[in-house]
Motif scaffolding. Structure first.
Motif, PDB file in Angstrom:
ATOM      1  N   GLU A  62     108.426 -16.384 -99.978  1.00  0.00           N
ATOM      2  CA  GLU A  62     107.079 -16.224-100.551  1.00  0.00           C
ATOM      3  C   GLU A  62     106.730 -14.740-100.692  1.00  0.00           C
ATOM      4  OE1 GLU A  62     103.722 -18.528 -99.055  1.00  0.00           O
ATOM      5  OE2 GLU A  62     105.131 -19.965 -98.208  1.00  0.00           O
TER       6      GLU A  62
ATOM      7  N   ASP B 269     102.788 -15.727 -91.372  1.00  0.00           N
ATOM      8  CA  ASP B 269     103.525 -16.993 -91.462  1.00  0.00           C
ATOM      9  C   ASP B 269     104.976 -16.785 -91.023  1.00  0.00           C
ATOM     10  OD1 ASP B 269     101.253 -18.238 -92.446  1.00  0.00           O
ATOM     11  OD2 ASP B 269     101.928 -18.202 -94.545  1.00  0.00           O
TER      12      ASP B 269
ATOM     13  N   GLU C  76     109.091 -18.628 -95.984  1.00  0.00           N
ATOM     14  CA  GLU C  76     108.013 -17.630 -95.890  1.00  0.00           C
ATOM     15  C   GLU C  76     108.480 -16.259 -96.375  1.00  0.00           C
ATOM     16  OE1 GLU C  76     105.014 -18.335 -95.549  1.00  0.00           O
ATOM     17  OE2 GLU C  76     105.180 -20.378 -94.813  1.00  0.00           O
TER      18      GLU C  76
ATOM     19  N   GLU D 236     101.019 -13.801 -95.235  1.00  0.00           N
ATOM     20  CA  GLU D 236     102.421 -14.213 -95.393  1.00  0.00           C
ATOM     21  C   GLU D 236     103.298 -13.624 -94.285  1.00  0.00           C
ATOM     22  OE1 GLU D 236     103.106 -16.591 -97.125  1.00  0.00           O
ATOM     23  OE2 GLU D 236     101.541 -16.636 -98.636  1.00  0.00           O
TER      24      GLU D 236
HETATM   25 MG   LIG Z   1     103.095 -18.606 -96.385  1.00  0.00          MG
END
Ligand SMILES: [Mg+2]
Length: 109
Positions: A36, A66, A33, A63
């Motif tokens: 990302e 996450d 994550e 994000e």
């Molecule tokens: Mg994500």
């Protein structure tokens, strides 16, 4: 939202701690994550001359959420509350600020 309430809510969608390799899954998930987020930042650097005002805030918020989910579940894996993580972090940074050592390096400065 209260941090411990968040952690408890996050745990409702987590696998049992006892599941084989669950901690590995969580640690790799957190790295994924944050990766990302870094990937999307890279594209802003590459395609938008580092103009971070171009970042899609809805996507960034998703994000970050996450990553937060993984942090909350990893903390619980060790029976640490998310509230405790947050409080200790803020206390550490406030102490460093008071001692004028926010900059520099070393985990225990
Ligand atoms: Mg994500």
């Amino acid at each position: 939202m209260d941090m411990n309430a968040y952690q408890q809510a996050a745990l409702r969608t987590a696998a049992p701690k006892e599941k084989k390799n669950e901690l590995f899954h969580l640690l790799l998930g957190l790295v994924g994550e944050t990766g990302e987020i870094a990937e999307k930042a890279k594209k802003i650097v590459r395609d938008h001359d580092s103009d971070f005002a171009q970042w899609d805030l809805e996507d960034l918020t998703k994000e970050l959420g996450d990553a937060l989910w993984y942090l909350a579940v990893i903390a619980d894996h060790f029976d640490v509350s998310l509230e405790d993580v947050a409080q200790r972090n803020i206390a550490k940074l406030a102490d460093r600020q008071q001692r004028a050592v926010l900059g520099g390096s070393g985990d225990n400065r």
